[in-house]
Design an enzyme around this catalytic site. Structure first.
Site, PDB file in Angstrom:
ATOM      1  N   GLY A   7      -0.034 -10.911 -16.115  1.00 29.74           N
ATOM      2  CA  GLY A   7       0.156  -9.540 -15.652  1.00 29.74           C
ATOM      3  C   GLY A   7       1.189  -8.834 -16.497  1.00 29.74           C
ATOM      4  N   SER A  10       4.624  -3.428 -14.534  1.00 35.41           N
ATOM      5  CA  SER A  10       6.077  -3.229 -14.587  1.00 35.41           C
ATOM      6  C   SER A  10       6.835  -4.538 -14.369  1.00 35.41           C
ATOM      7  CB  SER A  10       6.516  -2.179 -13.558  1.00 35.41           C
ATOM      8  OG  SER A  10       6.125  -2.566 -12.250  1.00 35.41           O
ATOM      9  N   GLY A  12       5.670  -7.758 -14.629  1.00 39.03           N
ATOM     10  CA  GLY A  12       5.377  -8.717 -15.692  1.00 39.03           C
ATOM     11  C   GLY A  12       6.146  -8.420 -16.957  1.00 39.03           C
ATOM     12  N   LYS A 181      10.910  -9.620   3.231  1.00 34.46           N
ATOM     13  CA  LYS A 181      10.322  -8.656   2.310  1.00 34.46           C
ATOM     14  C   LYS A 181       9.123  -7.968   2.947  1.00 34.46           C
ATOM     15  CE  LYS A 181       9.935  -6.565  -1.666  1.00 34.46           C
ATOM     16  NZ  LYS A 181       9.475  -7.226  -2.899  1.00 34.46           N
ATOM     17  N   ASN A 185       8.588  -3.968   3.299  1.00 32.75           N
ATOM     18  CA  ASN A 185       7.402  -3.369   2.695  1.00 32.75           C
ATOM     19  C   ASN A 185       6.535  -2.665   3.731  1.00 32.75           C
ATOM     20  OD1 ASN A 185       7.845  -4.061   0.018  1.00 32.75           O
ATOM     21  ND2 ASN A 185       6.818  -6.026   0.191  1.00 32.75           N
ATOM     22  N   GLU A 260      -1.594  -2.435  -1.981  1.00 38.57           N
ATOM     23  CA  GLU A 260      -1.507  -3.777  -1.402  1.00 38.57           C
ATOM     24  C   GLU A 260      -1.421  -3.721   0.127  1.00 38.57           C
ATOM     25  OE1 GLU A 260       0.561  -6.895  -4.160  1.00 38.57           O
ATOM     26  OE2 GLU A 260       1.803  -5.090  -4.196  1.00 38.57           O
TER      27      GLU A 260
END
Length: 299
Positions: A7, A10, A12, A181, A185, A260
């Site tokens: 990947g 950003s 990666g 997290k 999120n 996501e």
């Protein structure tokens, strides 16, 4: 040590820019064109007034054989399936894989892998990809990592070595790490994406703040949080510390990309369904995000 990074978004690029200072890094990209650009230009890492260019090898993802000592998988959760299938075809199962996805929906995919050493991470750094080989590090924090299964000493030593150039923190409990997290999120990403506001607006605007509280109340019930005050304080701290940031889901919506939301709110809705609990606020936010995606033909 040889490190693979799957990947070149950003995150990666951010990891490649830092880790290539101490390890031999190979970046695996979605397209051959981006691999060629990275090979020609290196990776440019921007932080404050500093600009650092590092050289890495870049190859298209089809060339990945899983031969590195550790491979960091820095793609979106919905992009994982073909990577999982590829891992299942490898004959060697002793190599280490570190997954850096948001949410917790990807955990069930990890159970399909026979690899001996599977690690998960939670990235708290802020990063913005400016072109196919340039990334801006606009929020310095840490990457939390934990063992899903496998060699604890390897991951602990890796985190210690990485921390010499890029903050990384070893955590004992992968579920608790990912849960923290997930909560942040689930609260910040969908709300900012629908309202099209920066993170700070969620605590600065009293009407948005009330919605934030309602969502948190449902999450507390679904996840059966024993000390919800600590999780709530963390969310408020993130909103304040990243007040001028645009969440990843907001940036996805603005760029007409798939989000996501299934890995984040979808996971919570599955948990609520298992427990036969109502979650009208979470379900509303989920459907609003899916509605945005459907307008762009992404679902």
């Amino acid at each position: 040590m040889k490190v693979g990074i799957i990947g070149a978004g950003s995150i990666g690029l951010l990891f490649a820019g830092y880790l290539s200072r101490i390890f031999t890094v190979t970046v695996y990209t979605r397209t051959k064109e981006q691999a060629n650009v990275i090979n020609q230009n290196g990776i440019v890492l921007l932080h404050e007034s500093e600009e650092i260019r590092t050289q890495v090898e870049a190859l298209p993802i089809n060339d990945w054989q899983g031969l590195e000592d550790i491979t960091i998988i820095a793609v979106k959760q919905y992009q994982l399936s073909p990577i999982i299938e590829r891992v299942k075809q490898f004959t060697a199962s002793s190599k280490s894989l570190l997954f850096l996805q948001n949410g917790m929906g990807h955990l069930k995919l990890l159970d399909l892998i026979s690899s001996n050493h599977l690690f998960v991470g939670s990235v708290e750094h802020g990063a913005l990809k400016e072109n196919p080989y340039t990334v801006r590090h606009n929020g310095v924090s840490t990457t939390n990592v934990a063992v899903y299964k496998g060699d604890t000493n390897f991951l602990r030593n890796f985190a210690t070595a990485v921390s010499d150039v890029f903050p990384m923190t070893f955590q004992e409990d992968f579920f608790e790490m990912l849960k923290k997290k997930l909560i942040a999120n689930a609260l910040i990403n969908p709300l900012t994406a629908i309202l099209q506001v920066k993170n700070g607006a969620l605590v600065e605007n009293p009407f948005y703040f009330q919605v934030l509280q309602n969502l948190f109340s449902e999450i507390t019930n679904i996840l059966n949080l024993e000390e919800p005050e600590e999780y709530w304080k963390q969310v408020l701290k993130i909103c304040t510390n990243t007040a001028d940031n645009r969440s990843s889901m907001l940036k996805d919506i603005e760029a007409n990309r798939q989000t996501e939301v299934d890995a984040i709110l979808g996971y919570l809705l599955e948990e609520a369904n298992k427990q036969k609990k109502n979650s009208p606020h979470i379900e509303t936010m989920y459907r609003l995000i899916k509605g945005k995606e459907s307008e762009e033909g992404l679902v």
